[in-house]
Structures are given as C-alpha cells and as structure tokens.
Design a protein around this motif. Sequence first.
Motif, short mmCIF file in Angstrom:
data_model
loop_
_atom_site.label_atom_id
_atom_site.label_comp_id
_atom_site.label_asym_id
_atom_site.label_seq_id
_atom_site.Cartn_x
_atom_site.Cartn_y
_atom_site.Cartn_z
N TYR A 321 0.91 -1.08 -0.07
CA TYR A 321 -0.04 -0.24 -0.07
C TYR A 321 0.83 1.26 0.08
CZ TYR A 321 -3.93 -3.14 1.68
OH TYR A 321 -4.73 -3.91 1.99
N GLY A 326 -5.39 11.75 1.31
CA GLY A 326 -5.90 12.46 0.03
C GLY A 326 -4.45 12.41 -0.85
N PRO A 327 -4.97 12.68 -2.36
CA PRO A 327 -3.80 12.74 -3.11
C PRO A 327 -2.66 13.68 -2.86
CG PRO A 327 -6.01 13.16 -4.42
CD PRO A 327 -6.11 13.35 -2.80
N GLU A 329 1.84 13.64 -2.43
CA GLU A 329 3.13 13.13 -1.48
C GLU A 329 4.30 13.98 -1.70
OE1 GLU A 329 3.83 12.35 1.24
OE2 GLU A 329 4.52 10.42 1.51
N ASP A 335 5.77 13.62 -5.45
CA ASP A 335 4.66 13.38 -6.36
C ASP A 335 3.16 14.21 -5.86
OD1 ASP A 335 2.94 12.51 -8.29
OD2 ASP A 335 3.08 10.17 -8.16
N GLY A 337 0.76 14.46 -7.33
CA GLY A 337 -0.44 13.69 -7.74
C GLY A 337 -0.61 12.38 -7.22
N MET A 338 0.10 11.83 -6.57
CA MET A 338 0.25 10.41 -6.08
C MET A 338 -1.26 10.21 -5.33
SD MET A 338 2.21 8.46 -3.28
CE MET A 338 3.84 8.12 -4.02
N GLN A 339 -1.90 8.99 -5.83
CA GLN A 339 -3.08 8.64 -5.28
C GLN A 339 -2.67 7.68 -4.08
OE1 GLN A 339 -6.27 9.74 -6.23
NE2 GLN A 339 -4.98 11.16 -7.72
N PRO A 340 -3.78 7.73 -3.21
CA PRO A 340 -3.57 6.96 -1.96
C PRO A 340 -3.78 5.52 -2.54
CG PRO A 340 -5.27 8.53 -1.34
CD PRO A 340 -4.86 8.69 -3.01
N ARG A 341 -3.05 4.51 -2.16
CA ARG A 341 -3.04 2.93 -2.66
C ARG A 341 -3.54 2.22 -1.50
NH1 ARG A 341 1.75 2.59 -4.96
NH2 ARG A 341 2.77 0.82 -3.59
#
Length: 436
Positions: A321, A326-327, A329, A335, A337-341
């Motif tokens: 993970y 939220g988006p 980091e 990044d 624009g990094m999306q939570p995983r």
Amino acid sequence: STSKYFLGIDFGTSGARVTVIDDAGSTAADHKQGYGPDGAADWAAAWERVLFELVAALPQDVVANVGAVAFDGTSATAMLVDAATGRQLAPPKLYNEAQGAEAVAAAKAIAPASHTATASTSTLCKLLAWHQAGTWQAAAAAGAHPRLLHQADWLAYLLHGRPDVSDWNNALKLGFDPAAEAYPQWLSSQEYALLFPSTVVAPSAPVAAVTAAAASRTGLPRSCMVCGGTTDSIAAFVAAGVSQVGEAVTSLGSTMAVKLLSEERVDDAAYGVYSHRLGDSWLVGGASNTGGAVLRQHFSNEQLQQLSQRINLAQPSGLDYYPLVGPGERFPVNDPGMQPRLMPRPDDDALFLQGMLESMSRIEAQAYQLLAQLGASKVTSVLTAGGGAVNDKWTAMREAALGVPVRPAQQGEASYGAALLARAGWRQHNSAGQQQ
Ligand code: ADP
C-alpha cells in the motif's frame, strides 16, 4: 546552595505548556493551558496572559528557585512590535498563514532558488507582506521603533526585556544562515533589515536575566537567566534526548515526520527537506503525508490496539500500500498527484491493518534512505514519538524495515525539550561565571 529548577515553556498550535525539571532532568511540575476563545481576537494578548498564568500555576517554592527558562514557539509565527514599548504594530501572522503572491514573488526575487524563506508561510514572506502594505514604515513615521520578532522571541522579551534577540532555529525561515551565524548579504542589504533581530543566539545560549518588573510579576528570582529558544518541533526532538550523530526521532502522529541528527547539512526544497542547526550538528527533517490520520479514517484507537494484537509478524501480509488521506506526497516520494493506494482490501481487518503498518514501515525506511542519499548521516537508531509509539507490533515491523534499533522516546513534550535547553543554558552560564 539550593537546588535549582529549569523552566521550559512551549507555545504550540493548540495551547501552551510549562514543564519544570530539576538538575537530574526529572519533572518537578507540569501544567498546560489552552489559549481560550479570546485567542483569535488578539493572539498577542492571549499569549501574554497565558504565559503569566502558566507560571502562576506552579508551586511558589519552585518558581522562586528557577535558574533558567527557555521558550519554544510555533515556527514562522511572526510579530511586529515597537521596541520601545512592546506594543503590537500589527496582529501577529501565524505559522500556517500563507502570504499572497506578491510577497512570495518579492522573496523569490532576492533569495537563492528554493530557499526555505521563499515558502508562502515563511517569516520572510510575512515581513514582506507588512513591508508591501507600508505597515512598519507608517509606524516608524509615527515615532515607533518597529521590530520583527518570532513568537518565542517575544515571549522571552516579556521576561528579559530585549526586543532584538532570536535564535538559529526560529530565524531560519527569515533567511538567517546558521552555518555562517549571520544574515546573508541578499537579506542584510534590504531596507527592512533594520527590523531583524540583531542578536541571533544558539538555542539554549544564556541571553539575559529576567527584568525587575518580570521578577516581581512572576516570583522568578532576579538571577533567573532567559536562554535562547527554539521552535516547537525541534523542542519535541530535543525532549527525546537524542545527542549523537545518526540518532533519529520518527514522530508517528497524524503524519509521519522524521528528524535525524547529521554531521552534514542537507536541504532539498523539492522533498521539503531542510536542516536546523543544533550545536555543531544538523537536524535534518522531512515529513510524509502518510501516518496515523489514515489509520484513524479506518479504525478507532481501541480497534487499532485490539487488531494489532492479532497481527502475526511471522506471516507478512504481502500487501503493498501507500496509505494517504488524499492525493499528493512530497517526501520520501515527490509526487503532488500521487493517489492513495489501499487496495486490495482483505476481509480480515487485522490483515488490512498489517498491510498498512508494513507499508508505512517501508515508507519510513525509504525516508531515512533518501536523507542518506541526499548526503545526511546514516541512521543508527530511532526513537519514536506520537500516538504510534505505543504499538509494539508496528515497532517490530519498523525495526525489521529500518535495520536499526527502534525504541519509544521517554519524553516527547516540547516543553520538556525547552526545559532541557534552559538547563543547558544555565550550566553554560555558570561555567562561564566560574572562569571569570
Ligand atoms: P497528532 O498530535 O499528530 O494528532 P498523535 O501523536 O496524538 O497525533 O497520534 C495520534 C495518532 O496515533 C492517530 O492518528 C492514531 O490513529 C494513531 N494511533 C493511536 N493508537 C495507535 C496504535 N495503537 N497503533 C498505531 N497508531 C495509533
């Protein structure tokens, strides 16, 4: 001689706290207080009131034997005062108040690229906003002696009466260069440089004794030495008791913040990494957006405790993970624009939690690796502060990922760290006195 006490006073984001320690570092008294609903209306008045109420709440015999005091305040909380009277010339600008594009542009026009003083919340941008509005110029024209002070500087001023003193840590976001121990030329050549604190001391350095007025108002002895302060997050680091290069503190609160004592100074604005000076070493820090806030989204503290007991460390989850609320980091991966995983989510909540804690342990290890890549000292041991410090399973995972010993910090309160600075300052003051 009577045993001495040392006073650390923390002015944090939500309230203030005083911790009194003795020469052995044991806590003799401790008291905290919120700023009250009137705070936002007049911050300076609230801080002054709370300062004197905090001291008044301590036992009188303790207050009468205080050898030294040190303050920490929120970083980049800036004030404009009349040096002659202490009167506020404008409402304080708080640590998290971003300044407008015009102030940021003016900072970028003079500072080196990506200097910490060019951030929209920096002290320099706050001063530039006052400069562009003509605030200090108008006050000067009306006969005042305008001075820029940080929150911790101003609190110390209320006790020692010197409106011209700051410390390396608070002055960093103004643009002070703690390596050269001076304002760089691009800053000292500005018209408004006459507002800067002209004496910038090491955190803990003895500055001046309390004034007669402050002594009679508080019950502090006239000999009580006010020492160089610091910022709230550095005071919390100092509290943990780290002293050797390579030792680090990870704060597992809402976010994950790492701070490492390093021989080399490291600054990298892209990752939000910068260095504060502590003695002859550097405190290199960075903050990830992962951390306890994501855990809180899914589980209560009680659930976290119960589910953690069911985690089987011998069987790693295999889940990969990147837990975020939220988006976006910044550190240790830059990044925006990094999306939570957080997928796939197993049916078993204990396994889900294990996956999150393992992933955050990897991110923490990556954080210290990145600091080393950027030139900082290699981490040799980690103390843990914040809500995540109590979790033994997580600690074991982190120890495995980091490859160094991980222990909970014994002390995590900023006010305790400030008290350690006061004790150090008093010892320095005393040994200087004996040499004379
Ligand atoms: P902050 O001051 O940043 O809000 P704290 O240092 O008070 O944070 O830590 C609170 C965080 O600790 C919460 O986000 C919570 O999810 C987390 N936390 C609390 N208990 C545990 C636990 N047993 N294991 C892991 N995390 C925990």
